[in-house]
Scaffold this motif. Structure first.
Motif, PDB file in Angstrom:
ATOM      1  N   ARG A  50       1.072  -1.290  -0.028  1.00 59.50           N
ATOM      2  CA  ARG A  50       0.115   0.121   0.096  1.00 59.50           C
ATOM      3  C   ARG A  50       0.809   1.373   0.026  1.00 59.50           C
ATOM      4  O   ARG A  50       0.501   2.228   0.563  1.00 59.50           O
ATOM      5  CB  ARG A  50      -1.075   0.273   1.246  1.00 59.50           C
ATOM      6  N   ASN A  51       2.001   1.140  -0.374  1.00 63.11           N
ATOM      7  CA  ASN A  51       2.790   2.236  -0.751  1.00 63.11           C
ATOM      8  C   ASN A  51       3.509   2.157  -2.093  1.00 63.11           C
ATOM      9  O   ASN A  51       4.399   1.454  -2.289  1.00 63.11           O
ATOM     10  CB  ASN A  51       3.744   2.419   0.409  1.00 63.11           C
ATOM     11  N   PHE A  52       3.194   3.082  -3.256  1.00 61.39           N
ATOM     12  CA  PHE A  52       3.742   2.808  -4.569  1.00 61.39           C
ATOM     13  C   PHE A  52       5.099   3.638  -4.520  1.00 61.39           C
ATOM     14  O   PHE A  52       5.964   3.214  -5.324  1.00 61.39           O
ATOM     15  CB  PHE A  52       2.833   3.360  -5.518  1.00 61.39           C
ATOM     16  N   TYR A  53       5.413   4.613  -3.686  1.00 65.02           N
ATOM     17  CA  TYR A  53       6.559   5.345  -3.747  1.00 65.02           C
ATOM     18  C   TYR A  53       7.883   5.152  -2.931  1.00 65.02           C
ATOM     19  O   TYR A  53       8.409   6.018  -2.525  1.00 65.02           O
ATOM     20  CB  TYR A  53       5.873   6.931  -3.910  1.00 65.02           C
ATOM     21  N   GLN A  54       7.563   3.802  -2.447  1.00 68.30           N
ATOM     22  CA  GLN A  54       8.658   3.287  -1.416  1.00 68.30           C
ATOM     23  C   GLN A  54       9.893   3.034  -2.323  1.00 68.30           C
ATOM     24  O   GLN A  54       9.727   2.453  -3.591  1.00 68.30           O
ATOM     25  CB  GLN A  54       8.318   2.087  -0.941  1.00 68.30           C
ATOM     26  N   GLN A  55      11.222   3.404  -1.531  1.00 70.55           N
ATOM     27  CA  GLN A  55      12.350   2.955  -2.181  1.00 70.55           C
ATOM     28  C   GLN A  55      12.530   1.491  -2.047  1.00 70.55           C
ATOM     29  O   GLN A  55      12.297   0.862  -1.064  1.00 70.55           O
ATOM     30  CB  GLN A  55      13.541   3.491  -1.627  1.00 70.55           C
ATOM     31  N   ARG A  56      13.028   0.879  -3.393  1.00 75.91           N
ATOM     32  CA  ARG A  56      13.001  -0.748  -3.365  1.00 75.91           C
ATOM     33  C   ARG A  56      14.568  -1.144  -4.071  1.00 75.91           C
ATOM     34  O   ARG A  56      14.836  -0.478  -5.064  1.00 75.91           O
ATOM     35  CB  ARG A  56      11.755  -1.266  -4.135  1.00 75.91           C
ATOM     36  N   SER A  57      14.863  -2.224  -3.538  1.00 81.08           N
ATOM     37  CA  SER A  57      16.148  -2.849  -4.144  1.00 81.08           C
ATOM     38  C   SER A  57      15.935  -3.517  -5.423  1.00 81.08           C
ATOM     39  O   SER A  57      14.766  -4.108  -5.578  1.00 81.08           O
ATOM     40  CB  SER A  57      17.049  -3.629  -3.049  1.00 81.08           C
ATOM     41  N   THR A  58      16.923  -4.075  -5.972  1.00 82.05           N
ATOM     42  CA  THR A  58      16.644  -5.181  -7.156  1.00 82.05           C
ATOM     43  C   THR A  58      16.136  -6.331  -6.557  1.00 82.05           C
ATOM     44  O   THR A  58      15.505  -7.084  -7.312  1.00 82.05           O
ATOM     45  CB  THR A  58      17.879  -5.084  -7.942  1.00 82.05           C
ATOM     46  N   GLU A  59      16.716  -6.670  -5.523  1.00 84.57           N
ATOM     47  CA  GLU A  59      16.280  -8.015  -4.716  1.00 84.57           C
ATOM     48  C   GLU A  59      14.804  -8.019  -4.615  1.00 84.57           C
ATOM     49  O   GLU A  59      14.135  -9.005  -4.760  1.00 84.57           O
ATOM     50  CB  GLU A  59      16.868  -8.151  -3.324  1.00 84.57           C
ATOM     51  N   ASP A  60      14.181  -6.785  -4.208  1.00 80.66           N
ATOM     52  CA  ASP A  60      12.871  -6.600  -3.963  1.00 80.66           C
ATOM     53  C   ASP A  60      12.043  -6.916  -5.370  1.00 80.66           C
ATOM     54  O   ASP A  60      10.962  -7.385  -5.362  1.00 80.66           O
ATOM     55  CB  ASP A  60      12.457  -5.257  -3.502  1.00 80.66           C
ATOM     56  N   ILE A  61      12.447  -6.443  -6.322  1.00 76.97           N
ATOM     57  CA  ILE A  61      11.971  -6.663  -7.495  1.00 76.97           C
ATOM     58  C   ILE A  61      11.871  -7.942  -8.121  1.00 76.97           C
ATOM     59  O   ILE A  61      11.051  -8.558  -8.534  1.00 76.97           O
ATOM     60  CB  ILE A  61      12.749  -5.757  -8.885  1.00 76.97           C
ATOM     61  N   LEU A  62      13.285  -8.629  -7.808  1.00 73.56           N
ATOM     62  CA  LEU A  62      13.212  -9.958  -8.196  1.00 73.56           C
ATOM     63  C   LEU A  62      12.530 -11.014  -7.394  1.00 73.56           C
ATOM     64  O   LEU A  62      12.004 -12.099  -7.645  1.00 73.56           O
ATOM     65  CB  LEU A  62      14.661 -10.342  -8.067  1.00 73.56           C
ATOM     66  N   THR A  63      11.889 -10.534  -6.245  1.00 73.18           N
ATOM     67  CA  THR A  63      10.911 -11.243  -5.537  1.00 73.18           C
ATOM     68  C   THR A  63       9.465 -11.580  -6.207  1.00 73.18           C
ATOM     69  O   THR A  63       8.860 -12.402  -6.100  1.00 73.18           O
ATOM     70  CB  THR A  63      10.417 -10.660  -4.057  1.00 73.18           C
ATOM     71  N   LYS A  64       9.239 -10.254  -7.166  1.00 71.07           N
ATOM     72  CA  LYS A  64       7.955 -10.289  -7.707  1.00 71.07           C
ATOM     73  C   LYS A  64       8.047 -11.178  -8.846  1.00 71.07           C
ATOM     74  O   LYS A  64       7.059 -11.467  -9.581  1.00 71.07           O
ATOM     75  CB  LYS A  64       7.370  -8.667  -7.992  1.00 71.07           C
ATOM     76  N   ARG A  65       9.052 -11.092  -9.793  1.00 71.30           N
ATOM     77  CA  ARG A  65       9.099 -11.617 -10.976  1.00 71.30           C
ATOM     78  C   ARG A  65      10.653 -11.925 -11.349  1.00 71.30           C
ATOM     79  O   ARG A  65      11.566 -11.027 -11.113  1.00 71.30           O
ATOM     80  CB  ARG A  65       8.793 -10.507 -11.779  1.00 71.30           C
ATOM     81  N   SER A  66      11.111 -13.116 -12.060  1.00 74.29           N
ATOM     82  CA  SER A  66      12.538 -13.279 -12.204  1.00 74.29           C
ATOM     83  C   SER A  66      13.038 -12.431 -13.452  1.00 74.29           C
ATOM     84  O   SER A  66      12.309 -12.684 -14.538  1.00 74.29           O
ATOM     85  CB  SER A  66      12.678 -14.668 -12.391  1.00 74.29           C
ATOM     86  N   PHE A  67      13.953 -11.702 -13.354  1.00 76.66           N
ATOM     87  CA  PHE A  67      14.573 -11.143 -14.590  1.00 76.66           C
ATOM     88  C   PHE A  67      16.115 -11.518 -14.737  1.00 76.66           C
ATOM     89  O   PHE A  67      16.545 -11.941 -13.633  1.00 76.66           O
ATOM     90  CB  PHE A  67      14.743  -9.511 -14.425  1.00 76.66           C
ATOM     91  N   GLU A  68      16.479 -11.639 -15.777  1.00 79.49           N
ATOM     92  CA  GLU A  68      17.979 -11.857 -15.916  1.00 79.49           C
ATOM     93  C   GLU A  68      18.777 -10.492 -15.641  1.00 79.49           C
ATOM     94  O   GLU A  68      18.075  -9.417 -15.848  1.00 79.49           O
ATOM     95  CB  GLU A  68      18.417 -12.089 -17.406  1.00 79.49           C
ATOM     96  N   ARG A  69      19.745 -10.580 -15.188  1.00 73.16           N
ATOM     97  CA  ARG A  69      20.346  -9.188 -14.370  1.00 73.16           C
ATOM     98  C   ARG A  69      20.750  -8.323 -15.488  1.00 73.16           C
ATOM     99  O   ARG A  69      20.231  -7.208 -15.354  1.00 73.16           O
ATOM    100  CB  ARG A  69      21.706  -9.744 -13.680  1.00 73.16           C
ATOM    101  N   THR A  70      21.250  -8.676 -16.548  1.00 77.60           N
ATOM    102  CA  THR A  70      21.654  -7.566 -17.391  1.00 77.60           C
ATOM    103  C   THR A  70      20.505  -6.976 -18.007  1.00 77.60           C
ATOM    104  O   THR A  70      20.191  -5.628 -17.935  1.00 77.60           O
ATOM    105  CB  THR A  70      22.343  -8.073 -18.705  1.00 77.60           C
TER     106      THR A  70
END
Lengths: 429, 274
Positions: free
Chosen positions: A314-334
């Protein structure tokens, strides 16, 4: 280099003849060839080119001299005969047209080579140079050749000019042309005659073996650049002229070189270049376009992941790390880092100390993707009766392609729904 | 069948004993019919019944026919500029380098004649026809980018540009979306109400009574030809769609295999008008 300036200063009248001649020959056969190409009769051109050889040789035997006018007449007769034979064989027997073309081509060419060898063995002094007709020799164009070929080339261009509309219509929709009462058979006869004539004069520069390339390749190359028949014909003429000019130059600096192969190499290079580089139709353009789409999908997926995180917390403007992003969806690093930097540059993300925040625009863009995803899932379950657990992958693709117009239609069709099949809220802006 | 003995003023199309063969095998046998002017006519029949063949034979696109065709009581060549033919959409290569306007302008070529270029007035007619089919926004579009329905509209605009009195259309509803079908039938109705005769090869039996004033029921031979109300009934449909006449096609095959002539030599000169 010296010979280059010598040649392209056109000071020597002989050079002027040769240049003018080769350009005329190659350009006019490219113009006529445009319609052979549009009628999808490339192989017919090849058959005519090969069938011309026995005509050239026979008229040499009968006349005993290398008069261009007589050779043209002989070439014309056997070239024409080959076309009639192809038609007759295809119409009167079980043999299909492609086989008929193959048969006629090899039989005529075989006879041609046979007579040519006979002439060479007989040792007639004046026969020297007759074998130029095999691979072409632009530099041998002189005085009276140029007059004869020049007249024929002008005739070809004029005929195409006056019958342009009819040639185009017949190539596109022959039955309609007949229904209009256009004398289709006669117009086709004219085009066939022009093709034979183009071949007959073109072989002087290119030779019988490679003449088909001179008819078809310029048009095929030109087709990559335009969607207009008139532009295509002009471009083909220019491509033909460029290769003819090059051929003439090679023939001048290296007299032992056969011109035909060089001309064909040049025109094929143009065709290859078009194949890769042409806007919209070229391979490179398509590859570039594909990679743009891929990058776009990647970026939208990043924004979507950040939006999902914001939704959860419930907070869209929170600072997030790349690890946070990777918990939602798997991306390749590059691709992930490339995408994050690109999104920052475009103003959809802000970055501080390696942490990422959605900007206002970024949140809206992510929200739209999520909304489209959920709308599409709903559409699939309601209108295609697909089970809710089978709609996710489909929606993952479609969410990136829907236009605002389709989005509106989808909303209206589903009557502005609030939740998707998995009870997730559909966010509206 | 009704035959008008006293003059043929109101007849748009008359087929007299028309037999059409492919490779010696008759695919249409002795079709005999008359169509009045100003009607919207559907040609119906199962696959392979010879529907397209019938209109191709009328337009002189298939040879080997015996019997004769009269249009407005004239031979085809005398009235060509009053007749328009719309081929099947799939019959051309839509990857051809041409724009929508280029294709519609082709409808003017018959009026223009050989050697002449389309004039400004021809362009205006073409643009007007594009408006009528709702394609004015696509004037400069490449034809390779059109959808099936749009392609059909372009073909229709080309036919309109011919400004003919009698139109033959080969499956104008094949593979088009519902909106296009509605737009096209509206246009055809409009044309026939203005006195044009429109003859359409059609597939969908559901829409026949709604669309057509007259129908031609065809299956290798003419089953019936007349006003929809009189002819479009269960009995005649059964005769049209209820299986082929196997004897008829067997005889046809025999003629093909034995290289049999279509008519005896003297009999082919029956046409008194030629």
């Amino acid at each position: 280099m010296n010979s280059f300036f010598e040649f392209f200063s056109f000071a020597d009248p002989n050079i002027r003849y040769v240049v003018l001649g080769s350009i005329l020959l190659t350009a006019s056969s490219a113009i006529v060839g445009s319609f052979t190409f549009l009628q999808k009769k490339a192989l017919v051109g090849d058959a005519v080119a090969h069938a011309v050889l026995p005509g050239v040789c026979l008229s040499f035997i009968l006349s005993g001299e290398k008069n261009p006018l007589i050779l043209v007449v002989g070439a014309f007769v056997t070239g024409w005969l080959s076309l009639v034979l192809i038609d007759v064989i295809a119409a009167r027997s079980k043999i299909k047209e492609d086989t008929a073309i193959g048969l006629v081509l090899s039989v005529f060419f075989g006879i041609g080579i046979f007579i040519l060898t006979m002439i060479q063995k007989s040792g007639a002094a004046s026969q020297t140079g007759l074998d130029q007709y095999l691979f072409g020799k632009a530099a041998s164009l002189v005085g009276q050749d140029l007059v004869v070929f020049g007249i024929v080339a002008t005739l070809l261009v004029l005929a195409v000019y006056f019958l342009f509309k009819e040639f185009t219509l017949i190539a596109f929709d022959k039955e309609f042309a007949i229904s209009l009462g256009i004398p289709v058979r006669r117009v086709e006869l004219v085009l066939t005659t022009l093709t034979v004539l183009a071949v007959v004069i073109g072989i002087q520069a290119v030779g019988v073996v490679l003449m088909a390339a001179m008819l078809i390749t310029p048009a095929a190359a030109a087709r990559f650049w335009t969607e207009k028949v008139i532009t295509m014909t002009w471009l083909a003429a220019v491509f033909g002229a460029i290769s003819g000019l090059t051929g003439a130059y090679i023939s001048y600096v290296a007299p032992s070189m056969p011109t035909g192969p060089w001309i064909v190499v040049v025109v094929s290079t143009i065709a290859f270049f078009s194949f890769f580089m042409a806007p919209k139709k070229g391979i490179f353009y398509k590859m570039y376009h594909q990679s743009r789409i891929k990058a776009n999908i990647n970026d939208e997926n990043i924004l979507k992941a950040l939006y999902h995180l914001g939704e959860e917390e419930r907070n869209f403007y929170q600072q997030r790390s790349t690890e946070d992003i990777l918990t939602k969806r798997s991306f390749e690093r590059t691709p992930l880092f490339k995408g994050l930097r690109r999104l920052k540059r475009q103003g959809y993300l802000d970055e501080k100390d390696g942490l990422w925040t959605l900007s206002l625009e970024g949140k809206e863009k992510g929200q739209r993707v999520v909304k489209l995803h959920r709308l599409w899932e709903l559409y699939l379950t309601e209108y295609l009766r697909i089970a809710p657990d089978h709609v996710h992958d489909d929606a993952d693709t479609i969410e990136h392609i829907l236009t605002p117009e389709l989005e509106q239609r989808l909303e209206k069709l589903l009557d502005y729904p609030t939740v998707d099949p998995h009870e997730s809220e559909i966010p509206y802006g | 069948m009704t035959t008008v003995r006293n003059g043929k003023k109101n007849i748009a199309l008359e087929l007299h004993d028309l037999t059409v063969s492919y490779d010696r095998k008759p695919v249409l046998w002795d079709v005999d019919l008359e169509l009045p002017k100003g009607k919207l006519v559907g040609i119906l029949g199962p696959n392979g019944a010879g529907k397209s063949t019938l209109i191709k034979a009328v337009m002189g696109l298939t040879p080997n026919s015996s019997g004769y065709v009269r249009l407005f009581d004239r031979n085809l060549d005398e009235v060509r500029d009053r007749i328009s033919y719309v081929p099947q959409r799939e019959s051309v290569d839509w990857d051809f380098p041409a724009s929508v306007l280029d294709v519609v302008l082709m409808g003017r070529y018959g009026k223009l004649g050989l050697f002449k270029r389309p004039r400004k007035s021809d362009k205006e007619v073409a643009l007007d026809c594009l408006r009528k089919v709702g394609m004015e926004a696509y004037t400069g579009r490449q034809i390779s980018q059109l959808s099936g329905g749009q392609q059909q509209r372009v073909f229709l605009a080309r036919a309109l540009a011919q400004q003919a009195d009698l139109y033959f259309m080969d499956e104008p509803f094949a593979g088009v979306d519902a909106a296009t079908e509605k737009a096209i039938i509206g246009l055809l109705r409009d044309m026939s109400s203005k006195g044009n005769t429109v003859i359409v090869v059609h597939h969908d039996l559901q829409s026949v009574t709604e669309y057509f004033d007259w129908v031609i029921l065809l299956n290798l031979r003419l089953v019936a030809c007349g006003p929809t109300k009189e002819v479009f009934n269960a009995e005649l449909l059964q005769e049209t769609y209820g299986g082929k006449l196997t004897l008829l096609s067997d005889v046809g095959n025999l003629m093909k295999h034995q290289h049999f002539p279509n008519r005896e030599a003297n009999a082919s000169r029956m046409n008194p008008l030629k």
